[in-house]
Scaffold this motif. Structure first.
Motif, mmCIF file in Angstrom:
data_model
loop_
_atom_site.group_PDB
_atom_site.id
_atom_site.type_symbol
_atom_site.label_atom_id
_atom_site.label_comp_id
_atom_site.label_asym_id
_atom_site.label_seq_id
_atom_site.Cartn_x
_atom_site.Cartn_y
_atom_site.Cartn_z
ATOM 1 N N ILE A 62 10.053 7.948 -6.262
ATOM 2 C CA ILE A 62 8.528 7.706 -5.904
ATOM 3 C C ILE A 62 8.824 7.207 -4.424
ATOM 4 O O ILE A 62 7.845 7.357 -3.642
ATOM 5 N N ALA A 63 9.776 6.262 -4.108
ATOM 6 C CA ALA A 63 9.607 5.532 -2.786
ATOM 7 C C ALA A 63 10.078 6.829 -1.733
ATOM 8 O O ALA A 63 9.370 6.841 -0.459
ATOM 9 N N PHE A 84 6.822 8.781 -1.234
ATOM 10 C CA PHE A 84 5.825 8.192 -0.356
ATOM 11 C C PHE A 84 6.214 8.172 1.159
ATOM 12 O O PHE A 84 5.482 8.247 1.847
ATOM 13 N N MET A 85 7.673 7.918 1.323
ATOM 14 C CA MET A 85 8.079 7.687 2.740
ATOM 15 C C MET A 85 7.592 9.159 3.217
ATOM 16 O O MET A 85 7.223 9.288 4.513
ATOM 17 N N GLN A 103 3.429 9.485 3.370
ATOM 18 C CA GLN A 103 2.534 8.437 3.118
ATOM 19 C C GLN A 103 1.216 8.561 3.937
ATOM 20 O O GLN A 103 0.062 8.135 3.321
ATOM 21 N N PHE A 136 -1.356 9.718 1.238
ATOM 22 C CA PHE A 136 -1.727 8.704 0.457
ATOM 23 C C PHE A 136 -3.104 7.933 0.973
ATOM 24 O O PHE A 136 -3.942 7.828 0.631
ATOM 25 N N VAL A 137 -2.748 7.374 2.252
ATOM 26 C CA VAL A 137 -3.839 6.812 3.083
ATOM 27 C C VAL A 137 -4.943 7.291 3.091
ATOM 28 O O VAL A 137 -6.097 6.946 2.834
ATOM 29 N N ILE A 164 -6.976 7.729 -0.033
ATOM 30 C CA ILE A 164 -7.645 6.701 -0.505
ATOM 31 C C ILE A 164 -8.845 6.383 0.334
ATOM 32 O O ILE A 164 -10.086 6.063 0.169
#
Lengths: 295, 309
Positions: free
Chosen positions: A273-274, A277-278, A281, A284-285, A288
């Motif tokens: 997941i890390a 995410f990297m 990312q 994701f931002v 949201i």
């Protein structure tokens, strides 16, 4: 991302004040950086502790005073964990589930979003209201009837249960619709006049234009499915069906004194997941910012 | 149930105005887009929600069939001590978690709303806990909170606190420990929402306030806070709902213990439903949770509407 990196233009300052201001802003900058670094350190501390503990021998994990860096570095935890647990099975199941669910959610979500965003027909708005309405209903409230239904269908204790549970969420439809709404109507209108069917408009025009939204939904769904604990807890009884989360939890209660190994397992469960995410990312931002604020 | 799952496509009106055939065709095509998702959604979400309202009025348990008992389950709830504990604990958790998370995430957003170099990195750091799994987080924090030689208490002792709390092993400190961890996990998410809100405030407002001689604090109270109100409203609703349905973190961190000191509503539903298989009774508890979430949403919505009017 665009909105998040966009900043106010700074006020222009008259000349004489500039020097004093510059000096003050330099001090301010240093203080701000110091505060930020301290905050970041506090936030990341649990992860730092998790990684270093996974590289210690077991009796070095809890020491007084705290030993911040492992000495010697014990790599063998990362070898032992595979034989002491069913890590391979857990990771395999979790990967199968995450990939399938993500594919289904992105496909059905973006397909339905086209219907809600680009088509006009009777019943559309009522239907969309039903979708929105259930977002406010906590899953915990209807998990029991859902379980009963799922058992009737014979899906309980199969991987299908988790797929069915996660793949048709209202969230995906909502996120994709939000994005489709921002694609100009003229595009699909022009394609319609050119004789393209609705399905071709979706596949050849709208979908290719919604790359960022698809990426966002893909990442969010993948991460959610990977991290899901409650679904597998309720539905997956057989050991060979377990996912990483449920496996890790059982491992913790089984080897509750093997602190270093537990941390190794935790690192392995977070690592994929890390990395994801990297790499992604900004999506994701973005997700949201779009799905969050309009809601 | 199959009938609710697949609603009939809209029927064409009897007298056909021109273009009605096209409309019907459009409806059909529209439905084909929505159906693949809607079938799953209806069967797994919509129908269970409807069944929930039926189940709550039955005495269905592992021994017998679903028998209609009217309000009996709800009457039983009134005298159920454990249910009261769960309700109180959930409220207590919400009271800690909501203000704490609001303050921390707004603070972080204010800090990170600059164009300093490297600010993106700090945003990433703050958001990272939110995407990591509850199980790993709970396990790590449980160790950090270990009363004897855990790092948290060692740091506290180094700071001069001689009797640091027992955290998850103590009935008084278990819930604050859970609230701390969940605040740490969620703050990055709400920070992003606040950041988006902050960046939508027009710079002229601050400029005007500065011309009027407002200092930093006054600008914060009179420009930032009022302009952020839609965001704050949304964040508060989300936070409240999330607080009342807290479940997996508790399950992994404390399992409701020690004793019943961290037993929450969702967990009580789980225990009654899946462990004791009293489906009817558990559904009644679920309705209470449902009602709380809906009420919170509606009340906050109305309040916000009145303030805006």
């Amino acid at each position: 991302m665009a909105t998040l990196t966009l900043d106010r233009p700074q006020a222009t300052t008259p000349r004489p004040e500039r020097d004093a201001r510059n000096r003050r802003s330099l001090v301010g900058k240093v203080v701000l950086y110091a505060v930020l670094i301290a905050a970041a350190a506090v936030i990341m501390l649990p992860f730092f502790w998790m990684v270093t503990s996974s590289l210690k021998s077991n009796n070095q994990v809890f020491t007084v005073p705290i030993q911040w860096f492992p000495d010697p570095v014990v790599w063998s935890n990362y070898v032992d964990i595979w034989s002491k647990s069913d890590m391979t099975t857990w990771l395999k199941n979790t990967l199968i589930l995450s990939v399938t669910v993500t594919f289904l959610q992105v496909f059905t979500g973006s397909f339905a979003a086209y219907g809600f965003s680009k088509m006009r027909f009777r019943g559309r708005d009522v239907l969309f209201l039903a979708y929105i309405g259930t977002i406010a209903v906590p899953w915990q409230a209807y998990m029991i009837p859902q379980f009963i239904l799922m058992s009737r269908f014979g899906l309980s204790n199969t991987l299908w249960a988790i797929i069915a549970l996660q793949a048709f969420g209202a969230f995906g439809v909502f996120l994709m619709k939000q994005y489709y709404d921002s694609i100009p109507e003229e595009l699909s209108e022009a394609a319609r006049i050119d004789g393209l069917s609705e399905y071709s408009i979706w596949r050849r025009i709208v979908l290719p234009l919604s790359g960022p939204a698809v990426a966002t939904l893909t990442l969010l769904t993948f991460v959610n499915t990977w991290n899901d604990y409650l679904g597998p807890l309720i539905y997956l009884r057989d050991r060979d069906l377990w996912t990483i989360q449920i496996g890790l939890k059982t491992f913790v209660s089984q080897y509750n004194a093997e602190y270093a190994l537990i941390m190794t397992g935790s690192v392995l469960s977070v690592l994929p997941i890390a990395i994801i995410f990297m790499l992604g990312q900004r999506y994701f931002v973005q997700g949201i910012a779009t799905a969050g604020l309009k809601g | 149930m199959a009938t609710t799952a697949v609603p009939a496509p809209t029927r064409a009106p009897r007298q056909r105005p021109p273009g009605s055939r096209l409309k019907l065709r459009n409806s059909l095509i529209g439905w084909t887009f929505i159906l693949p998702n809607f079938i799953g959604f209806a069967v797994l979400t919509l129908v269970p929600v409807l069944i929930l309202f039926y189940l709550a009025f039955t005495s269905w348990n592992v021994f017998g069939a679903a028998e209609w008992v009217g309000l009996e389950n709800f009457e039983k709830l009134l005298g159920d001590r454990t249910f009261h504990t769960a309700l109180r604990n959930t409220g207590y958790y919400a009271l800690m978690h909501i203000p704490l998370t609001l303050a921390v995430s707004l603070g972080l957003a204010m800090l990170l709303n600059t164009k300093l170099r490297g600010v993106a990195f700090f945003r990433t750091v703050a958001f990272f806990p939110y995407i990591t799994s509850i199980v790993a987080i709970a396990v790590v924090w449980n160790m950090l909170f270990s009363p004897e030689s855990g790092p948290v208490n060692q740091i506290l002792m180094a700071l001069g606190i001689d009797n640091p709390p027992g955290w998850t092993t103590s009935t008084t400190w278990a819930m604050p420990a859970v609230a701390l961890v969940s605040t740490w996990r969620d703050m990055g998410y709400y920070m992003l929402l606040f950041l988006a809100g902050l960046q939508a405030i027009p710079g002229e407002l601050y400029e005007a306030a500065r011309v009027d001689g407002a200092n930093k604090l006054q600008r914060f109270w009179n420009v930032t806070i009022p302009s952020l109100r839609p965001t704050t409203f949304f964040v508060t609703v989300m936070l409240t709902i999330a607080s009342f349905k807290i479940f997996d973190l508790i399950l992994v961190m404390t399992d409701g213990g020690p004793g019943t000191s961290t037993l929450v509503l969702s967990q009580y539903i789980y225990r009654k439903g899946f462990e004791e298989q009293q489906f009817g009774y558990a559904s009644a508890v679920a309705i209470v949770l449902f009602a709380i979430c809906i009420t919170v949403t509606v009340v906050q919505f109305l309040v916000n509407k009145r303030r805006n009017a």
